[in-house]
Enzyme design. Structure first.
Site, PDB file in Angstrom:
ATOM      1  N   CYS A  57      10.529  42.876 -23.320  1.00  0.00           N
ATOM      2  CA  CYS A  57      11.554  43.525 -24.127  1.00  0.00           C
ATOM      3  C   CYS A  57      10.838  44.103 -25.347  1.00  0.00           C
ATOM      4  O   CYS A  57      10.009  43.432 -25.968  1.00  0.00           O
ATOM      5  CB  CYS A  57      12.584  42.479 -24.552  1.00  0.00           C
ATOM      6  SG  CYS A  57      13.471  42.902 -26.053  1.00  0.00           S
ATOM      7  N   ASP A  69       1.997  10.620   3.460  1.00  0.00           N
ATOM      8  CA  ASP A  69       2.812  11.601   4.153  1.00  0.00           C
ATOM      9  C   ASP A  69       1.913  12.280   5.186  1.00  0.00           C
ATOM     10  O   ASP A  69       1.390  13.364   4.971  1.00  0.00           O
ATOM     11  CB  ASP A  69       3.313  12.627   3.124  1.00  0.00           C
ATOM     12  CG  ASP A  69       4.685  13.109   3.472  1.00  0.00           C
ATOM     13  OD1 ASP A  69       5.196  12.702   4.532  1.00  0.00           O
ATOM     14  OD2 ASP A  69       5.246  13.884   2.682  1.00  0.00           O
ATOM     15  N   GLU A  83       0.829  -1.207   0.000  1.00  0.00           N
ATOM     16  CA  GLU A  83       0.000   0.000   0.000  1.00  0.00           C
ATOM     17  C   GLU A  83       0.859   1.251   0.000  1.00  0.00           C
ATOM     18  O   GLU A  83       2.026   1.216   0.386  1.00  0.00           O
ATOM     19  CB  GLU A  83      -0.989   0.014   1.162  1.00  0.00           C
ATOM     20  CG  GLU A  83      -0.426   0.021   2.541  1.00  0.00           C
ATOM     21  CD  GLU A  83      -1.562   0.013   3.574  1.00  0.00           C
ATOM     22  OE1 GLU A  83      -2.216   1.042   3.738  1.00  0.00           O
ATOM     23  OE2 GLU A  83      -1.767  -1.037   4.204  1.00  0.00           O
ATOM     24  N   TYR A  85      -4.308   1.153   8.633  1.00  0.00           N
ATOM     25  CA  TYR A  85      -3.445   0.175   7.972  1.00  0.00           C
ATOM     26  C   TYR A  85      -3.059  -1.006   8.857  1.00  0.00           C
ATOM     27  O   TYR A  85      -2.297  -1.871   8.435  1.00  0.00           O
ATOM     28  CB  TYR A  85      -2.192   0.829   7.392  1.00  0.00           C
ATOM     29  CG  TYR A  85      -1.311   1.552   8.403  1.00  0.00           C
ATOM     30  CD1 TYR A  85      -0.627   0.863   9.399  1.00  0.00           C
ATOM     31  CD2 TYR A  85      -1.137   2.924   8.319  1.00  0.00           C
ATOM     32  CE1 TYR A  85       0.183   1.520  10.297  1.00  0.00           C
ATOM     33  CE2 TYR A  85      -0.325   3.597   9.208  1.00  0.00           C
ATOM     34  CZ  TYR A  85       0.334   2.893  10.202  1.00  0.00           C
ATOM     35  OH  TYR A  85       1.136   3.549  11.094  1.00  0.00           O
ATOM     36  N   CYS A  89      19.231  41.979 -25.998  1.00  0.00           N
ATOM     37  CA  CYS A  89      19.439  42.917 -27.112  1.00  0.00           C
ATOM     38  C   CYS A  89      19.579  44.365 -26.665  1.00  0.00           C
ATOM     39  O   CYS A  89      19.861  45.244 -27.481  1.00  0.00           O
ATOM     40  CB  CYS A  89      18.313  42.788 -28.129  1.00  0.00           C
ATOM     41  SG  CYS A  89      16.739  43.467 -27.532  1.00  0.00           S
ATOM     42  N   LYS A  95       2.510   4.730   1.111  1.00  0.00           N
ATOM     43  CA  LYS A  95       2.867   5.260   2.427  1.00  0.00           C
ATOM     44  C   LYS A  95       2.514   6.741   2.423  1.00  0.00           C
ATOM     45  O   LYS A  95       3.161   7.536   1.733  1.00  0.00           O
ATOM     46  CB  LYS A  95       4.356   5.051   2.693  1.00  0.00           C
ATOM     47  CG  LYS A  95       4.749   5.429   4.090  1.00  0.00           C
ATOM     48  CD  LYS A  95       6.176   5.020   4.384  1.00  0.00           C
ATOM     49  CE  LYS A  95       6.529   5.244   5.851  1.00  0.00           C
ATOM     50  NZ  LYS A  95       6.301   6.596   6.310  1.00  0.00           N
ATOM     51  N   CYS A 145      16.685  45.061 -22.012  1.00  0.00           N
ATOM     52  CA  CYS A 145      16.707  43.623 -22.290  1.00  0.00           C
ATOM     53  C   CYS A 145      18.128  43.085 -22.148  1.00  0.00           C
ATOM     54  O   CYS A 145      19.057  43.629 -22.753  1.00  0.00           O
ATOM     55  CB  CYS A 145      16.179  43.377 -23.707  1.00  0.00           C
ATOM     56  SG  CYS A 145      16.374  41.671 -24.236  1.00  0.00           S
ATOM     57  N   CYS A 173      15.422  41.361 -31.445  1.00  0.00           N
ATOM     58  CA  CYS A 173      16.000  40.679 -30.283  1.00  0.00           C
ATOM     59  C   CYS A 173      16.247  39.207 -30.623  1.00  0.00           C
ATOM     60  O   CYS A 173      15.308  38.464 -30.911  1.00  0.00           O
ATOM     61  CB  CYS A 173      15.042  40.795 -29.103  1.00  0.00           C
ATOM     62  SG  CYS A 173      15.593  39.883 -27.660  1.00  0.00           S
ATOM     63  N   LYS A 229      10.891   3.877  -0.305  1.00  0.00           N
ATOM     64  CA  LYS A 229      10.655   5.315  -0.448  1.00  0.00           C
ATOM     65  C   LYS A 229      10.836   5.791  -1.887  1.00  0.00           C
ATOM     66  O   LYS A 229      11.690   5.273  -2.618  1.00  0.00           O
ATOM     67  CB  LYS A 229      11.625   6.094   0.467  1.00  0.00           C
ATOM     68  CG  LYS A 229      11.464   5.803   1.939  1.00  0.00           C
ATOM     69  CD  LYS A 229      10.129   6.223   2.456  1.00  0.00           C
ATOM     70  CE  LYS A 229      10.015   7.376   3.343  1.00  0.00           C
ATOM     71  NZ  LYS A 229      10.875   7.933   4.243  1.00  0.00           N
TER      72      LYS A 229
END
Ligand code: I6G
Length: 668
Positions: free
Chosen positions: A426, A117, A113, A225, A411, A115, A408, A432, A314
């Protein structure tokens, strides 16, 4: 009075049944309004007859005043931890150790199953009634959080059915589902309160709240569980049967539980859950394997503080710490400047991450990221890595908050920020080189002109070498010129020229999309093509005429008009047509049009209103095709509730994932 007593009993049973259907089985039997009526009736009866109030009443989930501190609970059976494994090899060794100790030749059956958190808890039921609930604590002694656990709707105050032991300590994980977490954070933010950084922290905070009324407002859930101390009754012989028994008594278990045989089964399960990790409704950090036979578990016993019969496999962490080496500004196709954090490379979510976007200048300032900062980086599934937050305590002295450049960085043109918008651009346009490169990458991309083999690196080289200024120059390239580029062999050059030539035969919607007109995505390009039928008609259309196209508003229309009013753009379009870029005529008019013509769809999950057959029908009628698996050729994955692994595949391949509402817009 006797009538009231009887009615209270009936109502409690009915409400408990609905709670079970709603919170445990995810399968409500009645609409919310009906449920609310039952609760109101029970509350009214209890108010009129206070002597009938009892602690197992569903009206009494929130009970008790705020505490000053939690009492402690001793665990009769210690709450141990699990050994962790990170590599497949660790699992091969685990399975080998199990078989050697059990002296088994064949394979072992394991219960697997996810795990979660969350936080491990133990709930003691006596004669079917919830008496005490505690955190794991140090494994021997935990905190008494009974009043808080009672507020969780998936925790039954009374067990269902028969046959449960007189004393049953059920163990499980309290967690917050991602959706609930996001909704809660949005509400906290709207109220100007502090938000939580992740669902685990939020769940821990909620469970350890001294005021149960606050816990009751938090969207906590539980999966059971296993068991701890048990008195009386007989338990089944296998862990999987034990979980089934818990379910039967109303204790919710994870729906992803599976039995697997041997190490091949375990690793297959790990990969399967890993592929679905990002789309599960809750966060997990691995999977747990347990020897299924309880007799075998007893034979295996424990080592130090962990069972020999179980292990946690894990997943790579999704959040890691690293430092910011630099903050650079990237210039996109439309000139938008995006701050990007260059990071000390860090392994997170299964890959090494060295860059993370900070989206825009507002986001950069909101997160207050500076060069030298230690930051939390998150990479979940295939989602692009992001900076979650700065660890301010670790900020070195004399750091400077970065500011938006006035020119910019590529450019040198002015950078302009539209009042009230977070985007700064820009103003160099196609002068550019950065904008030119990005426009070309978009032009060549799979969903636009689909020029195979024209990757980002080649585009960069072509622009830097001055071989390509705009998209039309691509069609004048020769294999000889291309072969002069670094790392480009003759064969690859010839192949690229062939695929550029092949891209000439396209469709009008693709061509319009490829031009990169501001705010014209695929759907708008399709709508424009269908409305005007030919390019010349669109180029000649007035702003008002463009606005007649379904779903095209003044901003998009103005972008289209401005694009074609710009002489340089018209010149590029003319040159492209001069290079024999062409497309078949498009049928106009809504009645006969096929909005999904040429599009391939894959369906996954349950759609909110459409049945699968209806959705498939609509796709076919719209001129589209339905296939079973996601490939590079798929145009859309239409996803509903509980989608399968197709979503991950789509994300990996860059295929659009749409919901029913977006699908309806496409069809319409
Ligand atoms: O911390 C845990 C998470 C999940 C567990 C666990 C589990 O099973 C799914 N099982 C055991 C036996 C233990 N901790 C000790």
């Amino acid at each position: 009075m006797a009538g009231a007593r009887e009615r209270v009993k009936v109502l409690r049973e009915e409400i408990a049944r609905h709670d079970f259907r709603y919170y445990v089985q995810d399968d409500p039997e009645v609409p919310d309004a009906e449920y609310d009526r039952l609760v109101q009736e029970l509350k009214a009866l209890e108010a009129a007859h206070p002597e009938l109030v009892s602690s197992d009443s569903p009206t009494q989930r929130v009970s008790g005043a705020p505490a000053r501190e939690f009492g402690s609970v001793e665990h009769r059976v210690p709450m141990l931890s699990l050994d962790n494994a990170f590599a497949d090899e660790d699992i091969v060794n685990f399975d080998r150790r199990v078989r050697e100790r059990l002296e088994i030749e064949g394979s072992v059956a394991y219960n697997c199953e996810p795990k979660l958190d969350g936080l491990a808890v133990a709930l003691r039921y006596e004669d079917g009634e919830l008496r005490v609930g505690a955190t794991r604590g140090d494994g021997l002694k935990g905190e008494d959080v009974t009043v808080n656990l009672r507020t969780i709707k998936s925790v039954p105050l009374k067990l269902r059915g028969r046959g449960y032991p007189r004393v049953l300590e059920a163990r499980g994980e309290v967690f917050m589902a991602v959706r609930g977490f996001e909704r809660m954070n949005a509400e906290l933010e709207a109220r100007g309160e502090k938000t939580f950084v992740n669902p685990r922290n939020a769940a821990a905070g909620a469970l350890r709240q001294l005021d149960p009324r606050i816990t009751a407002t938090r969207p906590l859930e539980i999966f059971f569980y296993g068991i701890g101390a048990v008195d009386g009754g007989t338990l089944p012989g296998r862990h999987s049967e034990l979980l089934a028994a818990l379910r039967g008594w109303g204790l919710r278990t994870c729906p992803e539980i599976e039995l697997q045989e041997g190490v091949v089964g375990l690793l297959g399960y790990y990969r399967q859950i890993g592929a679905r990790r990002a789309s599960l409704p809750y966060q997990i950090d691995g999977v747990v394997y347990k020897v299924d036979s309880l007799a075998q578990q007893r034979d295996l016993g424990f080592v130090a503080r962990a069972p020999r019969w179980a292990i946690a496999h894990k997943f790579p962490a999704e959040e890691e710490l690293t430092t910011v080496r630099d903050i650079e500004w990237q210039v996109g196709r439309t000139g938008a400047l995006t701050p990007v954090a260059r990071l000390e490379p860090v392994f997170v979510g299964g890959v090494t991450v060295s860059n993370a976007t900070l989206h825009n200048v507002d986001e950069l300032h909101r997160k207050d990221v500076r060069v030298g900062d230690t930051v939390i980086i998150r990479r979940a599934g295939d989602v692009i890595p992001e900076v979650v937050r700065v660890i301010e305590e670790r900020r070195p002295p004399n750091t400077i908050a970065p500011t938006l450049p006035s020119h910019c960085p590529v450019c040198g043109s002015d950078v302009r920020r539209v009042e009230g918008e977070s985007v700064a651009r820009c103003t160099g346009g196609l002068v550019c080189p950065a904008q030119r490169k990005e426009s070309l990458k978009h032009f060549a991309s799979r969903r636009a002109m689909d020029v195979e083999g024209l990757g980002d690196k080649v585009v960069d080289q072509l622009v830097d070498a001055g071989l390509v200024h705009d998209a039309s120059d691509l069609y004048g390239l020769t294999a000889e010129r291309l072969a002069e580029l670094e790392r480009m062999g003759e064969k690859s050059a010839a192949k690229l020229v062939a695929s550029i030539a092949k891209s000439r035969d396209t469709t009008l919607p693709r061509f319009l999309f490829a031009l990169g007109i501001p705010n014209v995505g695929e759907a708008t390009a399709l709508a424009l093509a269908e409305h005007f039928g030919e390019l010349a008609a669109l180029q000649a259309a007035t702003l008002e005429q463009i606005m007649e196209v379904p779903d095209v508003g003044p901003i998009v229309a103005a972008g289209v008009r401005e694009f074609f009013d710009e002489g340089r753009n018209r010149e590029v379009v003319d040159k492209l047509i001069g290079h024999a870029v062409r497309w078949p005529a498009v049928a106009t008019g809504r009645s006969e049009h096929q909005p999904l013509a040429g599009k391939t769809f894959v369906l996954t999950g349950t759609l909110p209103t459409l049945s699968r057959a209806d959705a498939e029908d609509m796709i076919r009628k719209g001129g589209g095709k339905v296939t079973g698996s996601v490939t590079k050729k798929t145009d859309y994955v239409l996803a509903g509730e509980n989608p399968g692994s197709k979503i991950e595949k789509a994300r990996t391949l860059g295929v659009s994932v749409i919901d029913e509402a977006a699908f309806a817009r496409l069809v319409d």
